[in-house]
Structures are given as C-alpha cells and as structure tokens.
Write an enzyme that holds these catalytic residues in place. Structure first.
Site, PDB file in Angstrom:
ATOM      1  N   ASP A  53       0.879   2.666   3.719  1.00 52.41           N
ATOM      2  CA  ASP A  53      -0.037   3.729   3.272  1.00 52.41           C
ATOM      3  C   ASP A  53       0.736   5.035   3.150  1.00 52.41           C
ATOM      4  O   ASP A  53       0.250   6.125   3.507  1.00 52.41           O
ATOM      5  CB  ASP A  53      -1.233   3.880   4.225  1.00 52.41           C
ATOM      6  CG  ASP A  53      -2.359   4.714   3.608  1.00 52.41           C
ATOM      7  OD1 ASP A  53      -2.262   5.083   2.416  1.00 52.41           O
ATOM      8  OD2 ASP A  53      -3.329   5.014   4.319  1.00 52.41           O
ATOM      9  N   HIS A  76     -10.972  -0.078   0.799  1.00 51.34           N
ATOM     10  CA  HIS A  76     -10.888   1.026   1.755  1.00 51.34           C
ATOM     11  C   HIS A  76     -12.227   1.033   2.499  1.00 51.34           C
ATOM     12  O   HIS A  76     -13.226   1.499   1.967  1.00 51.34           O
ATOM     13  CB  HIS A  76     -10.654   2.334   0.995  1.00 51.34           C
ATOM     14  CG  HIS A  76     -10.725   3.566   1.845  1.00 51.34           C
ATOM     15  ND1 HIS A  76      -9.619   4.330   2.119  1.00 51.34           N
ATOM     16  CD2 HIS A  76     -11.769   4.183   2.473  1.00 51.34           C
ATOM     17  CE1 HIS A  76      -9.979   5.363   2.871  1.00 51.34           C
ATOM     18  NE2 HIS A  76     -11.282   5.289   3.100  1.00 51.34           N
ATOM     19  N   HIS A 135       2.262  14.472   0.558  1.00 48.89           N
ATOM     20  CA  HIS A 135       1.451  15.623   0.170  1.00 48.89           C
ATOM     21  C   HIS A 135       2.334  16.863   0.077  1.00 48.89           C
ATOM     22  O   HIS A 135       3.280  17.028   0.853  1.00 48.89           O
ATOM     23  CB  HIS A 135       0.341  15.889   1.191  1.00 48.89           C
ATOM     24  CG  HIS A 135      -0.770  14.894   1.150  1.00 48.89           C
ATOM     25  ND1 HIS A 135      -1.548  14.694   0.025  1.00 48.89           N
ATOM     26  CD2 HIS A 135      -1.255  14.051   2.095  1.00 48.89           C
ATOM     27  CE1 HIS A 135      -2.460  13.769   0.280  1.00 48.89           C
ATOM     28  NE2 HIS A 135      -2.285  13.347   1.527  1.00 48.89           N
ATOM     29  N   ASN A 149      -6.540   9.111   6.987  1.00 44.99           N
ATOM     30  CA  ASN A 149      -7.774   8.361   6.735  1.00 44.99           C
ATOM     31  C   ASN A 149      -7.444   6.887   6.523  1.00 44.99           C
ATOM     32  O   ASN A 149      -6.730   6.566   5.568  1.00 44.99           O
ATOM     33  CB  ASN A 149      -8.480   8.931   5.501  1.00 44.99           C
ATOM     34  CG  ASN A 149      -9.840   8.294   5.257  1.00 44.99           C
ATOM     35  OD1 ASN A 149     -10.299   7.455   6.020  1.00 44.99           O
ATOM     36  ND2 ASN A 149     -10.481   8.685   4.166  1.00 44.99           N
ATOM     37  N   HIS A 190       0.839  -1.203   0.000  1.00 50.82           N
ATOM     38  CA  HIS A 190       0.000   0.000   0.000  1.00 50.82           C
ATOM     39  C   HIS A 190       0.873   1.252   0.000  1.00 50.82           C
ATOM     40  O   HIS A 190       1.242   1.780   1.050  1.00 50.82           O
ATOM     41  CB  HIS A 190      -0.903  -0.021   1.241  1.00 50.82           C
ATOM     42  CG  HIS A 190      -2.005   0.975   1.217  1.00 50.82           C
ATOM     43  ND1 HIS A 190      -3.241   0.725   1.773  1.00 50.82           N
ATOM     44  CD2 HIS A 190      -2.097   2.235   0.706  1.00 50.82           C
ATOM     45  CE1 HIS A 190      -4.028   1.783   1.610  1.00 50.82           C
ATOM     46  NE2 HIS A 190      -3.334   2.718   0.970  1.00 50.82           N
ATOM     47  N   ASP A 222      -8.727   2.790  -3.239  1.00 46.86           N
ATOM     48  CA  ASP A 222      -8.252   3.382  -1.987  1.00 46.86           C
ATOM     49  C   ASP A 222      -8.324   4.905  -2.015  1.00 46.86           C
ATOM     50  O   ASP A 222      -7.938   5.544  -2.981  1.00 46.86           O
ATOM     51  CB  ASP A 222      -6.820   2.953  -1.698  1.00 46.86           C
ATOM     52  CG  ASP A 222      -6.359   3.478  -0.350  1.00 46.86           C
ATOM     53  OD1 ASP A 222      -7.006   3.145   0.651  1.00 46.86           O
ATOM     54  OD2 ASP A 222      -5.379   4.244  -0.317  1.00 46.86           O
TER      55      ASP A 222
END
Length: 425
Positions: free
Chosen positions: A303, A177, A307, A276, A56, A150
C-alpha cells in the site's frame, strides 16, 4: 543481452549455489559454475529470492507526478527487491478506461525497472455509482485482471454483486477496500482507548469487518473471486478464517505497517502515522502476524502511498492518509517474521503472483525459470533516511529506525535493475 553468473547464493535459504543467467533465464545452477565472458556477481552470504510482487502500489501517475511517477515508483520498487507491482487506479484521471490503464502500462514498460501491471477501477471515477469499463480494460493491451476502487469502498451491495458477476467471465478479481463509510465519517484514527484519550474521532474495527463479511457472502453466492485489501483487525482475520474454511474464493493482504506499528503512534500527532485503514491495537497486530504465518492472510502488500509535502506536513486532521512502503517492506517483514525465507518468498512473491495470474514471476530461481529475482544480505542493518529514498515523497513512518536486511541486487528478465544496492538507471 549479457550473461550473468551469480556465485554462492542461498536460494530461499538453502545451501549456497551458483546461478547462471543467459537470455533472461536461469539456465544452470550448481557449485563451481563457470562461463566465458559472463559478468560475475559475488553473492557469498546472500539469499536469493524470487523477485517480490506487490499487489497494492500507488504510483500517482497520471495526475500527481509531484508525489510519484511510474518511473520513480518503479525505481523504489526495484530497490526494495520487487520485480512486479500492481498500480492502483486512484490516479487523475482515474484508471477506469482502457486508455488510462494502457498509459500506465506503457509508462512502466518504458521505465523498464519492474513489470507494472495496472489495476482498473471498479466504478466510474471511483464514485461508486456505475461500473467502469471492466471488459474493455481486461481486453486492452494492459490485460487488467484486478479491479479496485481502493481509497473508497464499493459500498453498494448491488453494485458489488454486479462487479463480481462481471469479472467472473474472465476469472478477474475485485479487490475491496473494506470500509463501511457511514461508520467512518470524520474518522481520524482507530476507535479505541487511544482515540478517546487524544480526542480524535475513531474508525471502528467493525466498519472493516462488516464489509468483509458481506463481501465473502456475495462472493460465495456469485462464485467469483474476492481479494481484501490491507486487512487490519483481529475480527477481520476471523471472518476470513471462516470464509476460507467454507471454500469461498477469497484472498487477503496485510501491509508491513499493520504488522509492526500500533495506534499508540498517533500520540505524537505526527501525520506520517495517519493511514487508511488506521493503525490498530497491539492485539490486532498479533492477530495479523499469526494469520500471515497460518495463511489466513495470503500476501504482504505495501500500500505504498506517496504524498507531497503539503499533504503530510500539516495538522493531523488535514493530512492525507498513507505511507511509503516499497523500499522498506522486506526489512519490516524480516524484522517481524525472522529469517523464515520460504514463508517470506511465499507471502511476498509466489502467492501474489499466483493470485494475479502473473506468469514469469513468483517462481524460485531454478533452471528454465525466468530470471526475476532479488539478492538479500540478511546480516546487514540499515537506518532509514527519508532523503535517501528513491520515491519523490518522504512520508515514511520508519525514519531513523534501524531495520534488518539489505537488497543487494534485483534482476528483471535477466537484466540487473539494482546492483550493489544501487539502481543501475
């Protein structure tokens, strides 16, 4: 291709041994090995693990190369001890066609730092309305076997059933998800005592648990394969425990941040802690750790969600959810589990490779095994400095934390991608 001789490594915590690597394969192990012309790597005091595999990862390319590229994310992965990563489909354009997944796959091959395996979208544009080209992506050069929306839940049960039926033909996997969107509208963090105190709209645990319960039943009915992304609640653990006891073909992952951090971090209103699913309670963290040890949760997956500055250095309500994870994952797991090397190898390498059907990865270093491995210094500690990370983004929740373990070297197909803790290219 050069020959490498790794001297004195402890393979998955066993007695020290030497590893001779030639033509991309471990050809011999034992003490006192020698090979003319071989490049020697001193591994005294180091632990050799099978190269880590992440099911992931968000690499952002194409579309958000300001936050990450396949190359920069691959470098971060190699520095974290990974030799294979699975790139999620929420790019721009979305990886919902053979053309886009092949583009990501080729970019990974060109970077040559880890094996990049694209994950295809379940629905067109992640919109949850029509199935994407699952068969075309599966038969493409990328050979996609895992599909996920996802970032969004496949909320329509009829569509989820159709997806599970479709991928059954080629033993594919739907990675869900788990989030009932009607229960999380406007949610900013975990629903509980802290959210009430802070005045932030809560994301209830049942929104995750209800989707997992529905999907394991659909999976049982269809006889297909389900993988649950980033499990975060104690209730989800119990649903998974019961599903596995019934023989349903479900696997699950937990992230490093859900194993370590709690919703109390939101008290700072620092958007670096917005993710999240959200950070949950201490009781949830305890349940997740127990489930990981027991095997109710099969995999640690990062995950990794880079950003740009404008998406994180803003008010909490406007910040994008997500955290970096590739370069710190092993240290977090080592901090949580301690030096249980066999368990770490199982949850971070063998099991994810087995779930994905990824050959050549997830196999302990031994004669005849492809040389995809990492060397870890368990005695080292390092303080996380965001500016020193290989990712193009800086949104790590671990800034300033002193974490155990250091990746000294990573080998991909017999060639080093990391030596002495630094990327070789």
């Amino acid at each position: 291709m050069p020959t490498y001789l790794i001297k004195g490594a402890s393979v998955v915590g066993a007695a020290p041994t030497d590893l001779l690597i030639r033509d991309g394969v471990v050809v011999e192990t034992g003490r006192g090995l020698d090979a003319a012309g071989a490049l020697t790597v001193d591994a005294d005091g180091l632990v050799a693990l099978p190269g880590l595999v992440d099911l992931h990862t968000h690499l952002r390319e194409p579309g958000r190369e300001d936050a990450e590229t396949v190359e920069s994310g691959s470098r971060a992965a190699a520095l974290g001890g990974y030799t294979a990563v699975f790139a999620m489909a929420n790019t721009s354009p979305v990886a919902d066609t053979a053309g886009v997944v092949e583009q990501v796959w080729r970019l990974g091959r060109e970077a040559g730092l880890v094996d990049v395996q694209p994950i295809g979208a379940v629905t067109v544009g992640l919109a949850g309305e029509h199935l994407a080209e699952l068969g075309a992506m599966a038969s493409s050069a990328a050979g996609v076997r895992i599909f996920s929306d996802d970032g969004f839940c496949v909320a329509d049960p009829r569509l989820m059933r159709r997806a599970l039926e479709y991928v059954k033909a080629f033993d594919g996997i739907i990675a869900q998800h788990a989030e009932e969107p009607r229960l999380t509208e406007g949610a900013q963090m975990h629903e509980g005592e802290v959210s009430t105190r802070l005045g932030l709209t809560g994301w209830p645990a049942v929104a995750e648990e209800a989707i997992i319960a529905r999907d394991v039943l659909l999976t049982e009915h269809v006889g297909s394969r389900l993988h649950v992304c980033h499990v975060s609640t104690a209730g989800s653990v119990e649903v998974l425990r019961q599903a596995k006891a019934r023989g349903i073909r479900v696997t699950a992952e937990v992230t490093p941040h859900h194993l370590l951090l709690t919703d109390e971090r939101a008290v700072s209103y620092d958007p670096v802690f917005k993710v999240n699913p959200p950070l949950r309670t201490a009781a949830d963290v305890t349940a997740l750790r127990t489930a990981l040890v027991e095997g109710v949760i099969d995999v640690v997956a990062t995950d990794h969600a880079p950003h740009g500055v404008e998406d994180k250095e803003c008010e909490w309500a406007y910040a994008r959810p997500g955290m970096l994870g590739l370069e710190t994952a092993l240290s977090i797991v080592l901090d949580v589990l301690g030096p249980q090397w066999d368990l770490i190898a199982e949850r971070m390498s063998r099991s994810p490779a087995r779930i994905a059907g990824l050959t050549g990865h997830g196999v302990d270093p031994a004669p005849g095994v492809p040389a995809n491995l990492t060397l870890v210094d368990p005695a080292a500690r390092r303080t996380v400095e965001p500016s020193e990370l290989a990712s193009r983004s800086r949104n790590t929740p671990y800034a300033g934390m002193a974490l155990p373990g250091r990746i000294v070297a990573t080998f991909l197909h017999g060639e080093p991608t990391v030596l002495d803790g630094k990327a070789v290219r």
